[in-house]
Write a protein that holds these residues in place. Structure first.
Motif, mmCIF file in Angstrom:
data_model
loop_
_atom_site.group_PDB
_atom_site.id
_atom_site.type_symbol
_atom_site.label_atom_id
_atom_site.label_comp_id
_atom_site.label_asym_id
_atom_site.label_seq_id
_atom_site.Cartn_x
_atom_site.Cartn_y
_atom_site.Cartn_z
ATOM 1 N N UNK A 192 0.833 -1.204 0.000
ATOM 2 C CA UNK A 192 0.000 0.000 0.000
ATOM 3 C C UNK A 192 0.868 1.255 0.000
ATOM 4 N N UNK A 193 1.945 1.200 0.761
ATOM 5 C CA UNK A 193 2.881 2.328 0.782
ATOM 6 C C UNK A 193 3.488 2.546 -0.599
ATOM 7 N N UNK A 194 3.834 1.434 -1.269
ATOM 8 C CA UNK A 194 4.386 1.543 -2.608
ATOM 9 C C UNK A 194 3.394 2.133 -3.597
ATOM 10 N N UNK A 195 2.153 1.680 -3.540
ATOM 11 C CA UNK A 195 1.126 2.209 -4.432
ATOM 12 C C UNK A 195 0.963 3.714 -4.246
ATOM 13 N N UNK A 196 0.840 4.140 -2.994
ATOM 14 C CA UNK A 196 0.584 5.556 -2.708
ATOM 15 C C UNK A 196 1.783 6.416 -3.097
ATOM 16 N N UNK A 197 2.989 5.973 -2.736
ATOM 17 C CA UNK A 197 4.178 6.781 -3.017
ATOM 18 C C UNK A 197 4.409 6.921 -4.514
ATOM 19 N N UNK A 225 10.732 5.891 3.747
ATOM 20 C CA UNK A 225 10.484 6.775 4.891
ATOM 21 C C UNK A 225 9.181 6.401 5.600
ATOM 22 N N UNK A 226 8.139 6.160 4.820
ATOM 23 C CA UNK A 226 6.845 5.830 5.418
ATOM 24 C C UNK A 226 6.911 4.511 6.191
ATOM 25 N N UNK A 227 7.592 3.504 5.616
ATOM 26 C CA UNK A 227 7.691 2.211 6.296
ATOM 27 C C UNK A 227 8.564 2.314 7.542
ATOM 28 N N UNK A 228 9.614 3.096 7.462
ATOM 29 C CA UNK A 228 10.463 3.296 8.639
ATOM 30 C C UNK A 228 9.681 3.950 9.773
ATOM 31 N N UNK A 229 8.879 4.946 9.436
ATOM 32 C CA UNK A 229 8.087 5.622 10.463
ATOM 33 C C UNK A 229 7.035 4.698 11.056
ATOM 34 N N UNK A 230 6.486 3.801 10.215
ATOM 35 C CA UNK A 230 5.420 2.919 10.683
ATOM 36 C C UNK A 230 5.938 1.662 11.377
ATOM 37 N N UNK A 244 19.694 8.839 16.601
ATOM 38 C CA UNK A 244 20.282 9.871 15.742
ATOM 39 C C UNK A 244 20.410 9.381 14.306
ATOM 40 N N UNK A 245 20.819 8.119 14.136
ATOM 41 C CA UNK A 245 20.938 7.543 12.796
ATOM 42 C C UNK A 245 19.579 7.471 12.114
ATOM 43 N N UNK A 246 18.573 7.056 12.881
ATOM 44 C CA UNK A 246 17.216 6.927 12.363
ATOM 45 C C UNK A 246 16.691 8.286 11.881
ATOM 46 N N UNK A 247 16.808 9.291 12.730
ATOM 47 C CA UNK A 247 16.320 10.637 12.388
ATOM 48 C C UNK A 247 17.114 11.213 11.219
ATOM 49 N N UNK A 248 18.428 11.003 11.217
ATOM 50 C CA UNK A 248 19.273 11.539 10.147
ATOM 51 C C UNK A 248 18.880 10.961 8.795
ATOM 52 N N UNK A 249 18.593 9.658 8.774
ATOM 53 C CA UNK A 249 18.207 9.035 7.506
ATOM 54 C C UNK A 249 16.894 9.620 6.995
ATOM 55 N N UNK A 250 15.922 9.784 7.895
ATOM 56 C CA UNK A 250 14.629 10.340 7.486
ATOM 57 C C UNK A 250 14.806 11.751 6.932
ATOM 58 N N UNK A 251 15.568 12.575 7.647
ATOM 59 C CA UNK A 251 15.768 13.969 7.222
ATOM 60 C C UNK A 251 16.513 14.017 5.892
ATOM 61 N N UNK A 252 17.579 13.219 5.771
ATOM 62 C CA UNK A 252 18.383 13.232 4.544
ATOM 63 C C UNK A 252 17.550 12.804 3.340
ATOM 64 N N UNK A 253 16.739 11.755 3.505
ATOM 65 C CA UNK A 253 15.957 11.258 2.381
ATOM 66 C C UNK A 253 14.889 12.262 1.969
#
Length: 386
Positions: A192-197, A225-230, A244-253
């Motif tokens: 579903x995430x793939x379809x929407x994105x 990003x959506x799957x990581x957050x979920x 910090x790694x988790x947040x950095x990846x989300x922000x960078x992407x």
């Protein structure tokens, strides 16, 4: 090579022979219809050897995708081979010099055969396992070349138009793979995430905010990003460093996604893909070689690093959630040029997709499903469009 080993492997792989010949032929046809010579089908089989991967590459090349987009897509689609390798480490320990050929030929079908077949008593494991992979490789390559040569022959006499629409086999293949992945995992969130994105990326492209060659790239970024957050928040609970790694990846992407849109605006071009711009031989050859290298490294990765230890959680997370997301993205991408506002309103594609699902559930045979759904699409396309 012992004649007994060869006969046994040929008997075991007989079903793969018929399957690969039948599925390889449409790939060869797709390559020629995309404007490439017949030998490109042979070249891609030699350097990539990935059924779904080669179909994807052919579709993306025909749609005008860039090299980076193709290689990135191949990486995520074939990430499942890491899981395959992990489950074959024990069986391949005695393969010896046959281990590299075994790694190179580790496709979905070969994996299924290897995991369901025991090495006969008194037979060396290396030649037995390696020959299974090599025979499957020959079958697939033969099918691809037959399809390409047949299409080239028909084109010489002006009959290739009768093959128009055979590329829907790619969409059918994606539907089959996605259905199998959902059935195995029971998780609808990644697809579903793939379809929407991807739908969002296509909308941005049609409004002129995104270059068409970056549709898949942006969709993958947003989807991850959506799957990581979920589902990936557990990684962030392991301490400040992991957080910090988790947040950095989300922000960078997200920044990267924004840059893709800004670059598209500065270039002033979006809308439909232009295959002619990226259909050169250099692009096709580079994309094939690089994709082949990526796929081989994915197959080799577990054997090289995890023969004596388990993979880290991050790799397990990617192997679990990302492949079905990417396949869903590819389904939307393969249908991105369908105009739902004018006749026939995407009816052939919808009917073909529904037929693929029905045949896959009722018949449970890849060949029947792909050929049946593609035939429905081709007949309806020709009938409705006159």
């Amino acid at each position: 090579m012992d004649a007994y080993i060869f006969r046994q492997c040929r008997r075991i792989t007989a079903p793969i022979f018929f399957g690969y010949i039948a599925i390889g032929i449409p790939f060869g046809v797709m390559i020629v219809q995309a404007g490439y010579p017949w030998w490109m089908s042979l070249f891609m089989s030699l350097v990539m050897y990935s059924g779904a991967g080669q179909y994807i590459a052919a579709g993306l090349l025909g749609a005008g995708a860039g090299i980076l987009e193709i290689v990135l897509t191949e990486f995520f689609v074939n990430i499942r081979h890491i899981v395959y390798g992990l489950s074959l480490i024990e069986k391949s320990k005695k393969a010896g010099r046959w281990k590299l050929p075994l790694v190179f030929t580790l496709t979905d079908e070969t994996y299924a055969v290897l995991t369901s077949t025991d090495v006969p008593p008194g037979v060396p494991a290396g030649p037995f396992l390696g020959m299974i992979g090599i025979l499957d490789f020959v079958y697939w390559t033969l099918g691809c070349v037959i399809g390409a040569l047949a299409c080239s022959f028909l084109a010489t006499y002006g009959l290739s138009d009768y093959l128009t629409g055979v590329d829907f086999a790619l969409t059918s293949l994606f539907v089959i793979i996605l259905f199998s992945q959902i059935k195995a995992s029971g998780d609808l969130l990644p697809p579903l995430t793939g379809f929407v994105s991807c739908l969002l990326s296509v909308i941005l492209c049609r409004t002129g905010l995104l270059v068409s060659s970056n549709i898949i790239f942006l969709a993958i970024i947003l989807g991850i990003d959506a799957i990581l957050l979920a589902r990936g928040r557990g990684f962030a609970s392991g301490g400040a460093r992991q957080l910090a790694t988790f947040v950095s990846f989300i922000v960078f992407s997200l920044v990267l996604a924004g840059l893709l849109v800004l670059m598209s605006l500065s270039e002033g071009r979006g809308g439909a893909a232009s295959p002619a711009g990226n259909s050169g031989m250099a692009v096709a050859i580079c994309a094939s070689v690089l994709s082949g290298g990526v796929i081989f490294c994915e197959r080799l990765f577990p054997f090289a690093l995890f023969s004596k230890r388990n993979p880290p959680p991050a790799i397990q997370f990617v192997a679990r959630y990302i492949p079905s997301m990417v396949i869903a993205i590819l389904i939307v991408y393969s249908l991105k040029d369908v105009d739902l506002r004018s006749f026939p309103f995407g009816i052939p594609q919808l009917a073909g997709g529904i037929m693929a699902l029905l045949l896959n559930v009722l018949v449970k045979n890849y060949l029947v499903t792909i050929f049946g759904s593609t035939a429905v699409f081709m007949v309806l396309s020709r009938f409705l469009q006159g």
